[in-house]
Design an enzyme around this catalytic site. Structure first.
Site, PDB file in Angstrom:
ATOM      1  CG  PHE A 111      11.293   9.355  -5.131  1.00 42.06           C
ATOM      2  CD1 PHE A 111      12.338   9.102  -6.006  1.00 42.06           C
ATOM      3  CD2 PHE A 111       9.995   9.202  -5.596  1.00 42.06           C
ATOM      4  CE1 PHE A 111      12.102   8.684  -7.311  1.00 42.06           C
ATOM      5  CE2 PHE A 111       9.744   8.780  -6.901  1.00 42.06           C
ATOM      6  CZ  PHE A 111      10.799   8.522  -7.756  1.00 42.06           C
ATOM      7  CG  ASP A 182       9.658   5.729   0.316  1.00 40.07           C
ATOM      8  OD1 ASP A 182       9.962   4.539   0.101  1.00 40.07           O
ATOM      9  OD2 ASP A 182       9.249   6.509  -0.574  1.00 40.07           O
ATOM     10  CE1 TYR A 207       9.710   0.707  -8.740  1.00 30.74           C
ATOM     11  CE2 TYR A 207       7.383   0.285  -8.390  1.00 30.74           C
ATOM     12  CZ  TYR A 207       8.429   1.172  -8.477  1.00 30.74           C
ATOM     13  OH  TYR A 207       8.205   2.507  -8.266  1.00 30.74           O
ATOM     14  CE  LYS A 208      12.241   2.264  -5.936  1.00 26.34           C
ATOM     15  NZ  LYS A 208      12.656   2.841  -7.216  1.00 26.34           N
ATOM     16  NE  ARG A 356      19.327   5.970  -8.977  1.00 27.92           N
ATOM     17  CZ  ARG A 356      18.063   5.706  -8.624  1.00 27.92           C
ATOM     18  NH1 ARG A 356      17.617   6.116  -7.447  1.00 27.92           N
ATOM     19  NH2 ARG A 356      17.247   5.088  -9.434  1.00 27.92           N
TER      20      ARG A 356
HETATM   21  C1  LIG Z   1      11.896   6.588  -2.558  1.00 28.83           C
HETATM   22  C2  LIG Z   1      10.876   6.257  -3.601  1.00 28.83           C
HETATM   23  N1  LIG Z   1       9.567   6.325  -3.299  1.00 28.83           N
HETATM   24  C3  LIG Z   1       8.626   6.018  -4.222  1.00 28.83           C
HETATM   25  C4  LIG Z   1       8.975   5.652  -5.505  1.00 28.83           C
HETATM   26  C5  LIG Z   1       7.966   5.323  -6.563  1.00 28.83           C
HETATM   27  O1  LIG Z   1       6.661   5.315  -6.158  1.00 28.83           O
HETATM   28  P1  LIG Z   1       5.570   4.605  -7.078  1.00 28.83           P
HETATM   29  O2  LIG Z   1       5.769   3.127  -6.951  1.00 28.83           O
HETATM   30  O3  LIG Z   1       4.283   5.066  -6.554  1.00 28.83           O
HETATM   31  O4  LIG Z   1       5.805   5.022  -8.502  1.00 28.83           O
HETATM   32  C6  LIG Z   1      10.325   5.561  -5.847  1.00 28.83           C
HETATM   33  C7  LIG Z   1      10.706   5.148  -7.218  1.00 28.83           C
HETATM   34  O5  LIG Z   1      11.803   5.203  -7.650  1.00 28.83           O
HETATM   35  C8  LIG Z   1      11.291   5.880  -4.883  1.00 28.83           C
HETATM   36  O6  LIG Z   1      12.590   5.829  -5.192  1.00 28.83           O
END
Ligand SMILES: Cc1ncc(COP(=O)(O)O)c(C=O)c1O
Length: 397
Positions: A111, A182, A207-208, A356
């Site tokens: 990401f 991550d 938030y996911k 997706r």
């Molecule tokens: C793998 C991954 N890391 C990080 C993030 C987002 O990071 P942040 O919450 O700092 O915007 C996402 C968002 O889609 C993601 O898919």
């Protein structure tokens, strides 16, 4: 069919929501809960609420609950900041714990924030570190004595491929490196076993799949063995051993609390806690089972009913290599997703050409999958996606 928690979520009528991997759905009751917090805790208790309603420990308390979802000890996880900021803190810690090694190893399709933050940290440190990006299947070959840290997202956000956390962690550590995982696309979607994998550090989104709401705080994990070895660089007052001593010198708190920076977003943190409490009622093994049944059914349905339109499956068929999403590549993917959204099937698009679909096993069932496949097949058969309004790129895709 596994029992789902569908009726615990407030989903709009007629919508099939296949984007819980971007923004989780709204748990039923969270609005009333936050309304109560605003009116009573904020409105009535005012500043006293930090003690009276334990706002002051919300980052540790919510973190301890998340620990139960990711195979960690309660004192190893903190709910805090954004995933990006938590990456900065944990990568900085990992580099400091591996002096003399210069490489952060990752993949080019990790990401973007993970790569940008690593690059930003390297520039800021200005000590000759480099970010080395190699395809996932070449990671092991590049784990040598220059590598300080391996950082990967456990499920690839584009393809939905699940990487073997235990194996890669073991290989990284055998080469003397540390790992920062991550978990944005795994926490809440399937069992995650951080300690059983001997992971060093991890971060992830709230938030996911944790259904914490838009902009919910993220989380971070620091294995006990590393917690007191280094204090992270964002040395804010609430990560101090005694914030209310108000001394001029920074003394880091013991344990994972030193990864706290400043004042948490209390309302968002409590909405996240509501989502996590709901998630903690679920059996993660059963959710994983449901998730694989859903992605199997979607892949099979698209292959049967959407054939001949040039969709290319990017997601691995093998269960042990698949996350909770299904991705297809198609040059007109953006317009197809827009047409699907107009037809009530919400997925998303990732440049350059990826359609997706996320399957949150808590609130998606096999009936949803069947409807989604049928609507997709109709859009392709009738070429609805060719309409001009579906070609206009919005800011968020
Ligand atoms: C793998 C991954 N890391 C990080 C993030 C987002 O990071 P942040 O919450 O700092 O915007 C996402 C968002 O889609 C993601 O898919």
């Amino acid at each position: 069919v596994t029992h789902t928690f569908k009726d615990r979520f407030d989903l709009p009528e007629g919508v099939i929501y296949l984007d819980g991997n971007s923004l989780g759905a709204m748990p039923r009751g969270v609005a009333a809960h936050i309304d109560q917090v605003i009116r009573n805790e904020w409105g009535r208790s005012l500043i006293r609420a930090w003690n009276a309603h334990d706002w002051v420990n919300v980052q540790q308390r919510v973190g301890a609950k998340i620990a139960g979802l990711v195979g960690a000890h309660p004192d190893e996880v903190l709910s805090a900041d954004s995933t990006s900021i938590n990456l900065y803190k944990t990568l900085a810690a990992a580099l400091a714990l591996r002096p003399g090694r210069t490489v952060i190893l990752s993949t080019p399709d990790n990401f973007p924030t993970d790569l940008y933050i690593a690059g930003g940290l390297i520039a800021h440190l200005d000590r000759g570190h480099t970010l080395k990006l190699v395809p996932a299947d070449e990671i092991e070959a590049h784990l040598d004595d220059t590598v300080a840290v391996l950082t990967l997202t456990q499920v690839n956000y584009r393809t939905g491929e699940l990487y073997d956390m235990a194996r890669l962690t073991e290989r990284a550590q055998a080469a003397g490196a540390l790992t920062v995982w991550d978990l944005s696309h795994t926490a809440g979607a399937m069992p995650v076993v951080l300690n059983a994998s001997r992971a060093d550090f991890a971060v992830g989104c709230g938030y996911k799949y944790l259904n914490g709401g838009p902009g919910a705080p993220a989380f971070l994990f620091v294995a006990r063995r590393w917690q007191d070895q280094f204090s992270q660089p964002l040395s804010g007052w609430l990560g101090h051993a005694q914030p209310f001593a108000f001394t001029p010198d920074y003394v880091p708190a013991d344990g994972v609390s030193r990864y706290v920076v400043g004042t948490p977003p209390v309302l968002s943190s409590l909405a996240l806690e509501f989502g996590i409490d709901l998630m903690l009622e679920a059996d993660l093994q059963a959710l994983r089972h449901q998730s694989l049944a859903l992605t199997d059914a979607f892949i099979d349905g698209v292959h049967r009913k959407c054939a001949g339109h040039g969709l290319k499956l990017l997601t691995p068929m093998a269960h042990d290599r698949r996350g909770s999403q299904v991705s297809f590549a198609h040059p007109d993917g953006y317009a197809m997703i827009q047409a699907l959204i107009a037809a009530g099937v919400i997925g998303d698009f990732r440049a350059p050409d990826i359609l997706r679909f996320g399957f949150t096993p808590l609130y998606i069932d096999l009936d949803d999958v069947a409807v989604a496949v049928d609507r997709f097949a109709l859009i392709l058969r009738e070429g609805t996606w060719r309409a001009p309004q579906f070609q206009v790129r919005k800011k968020v895709t």
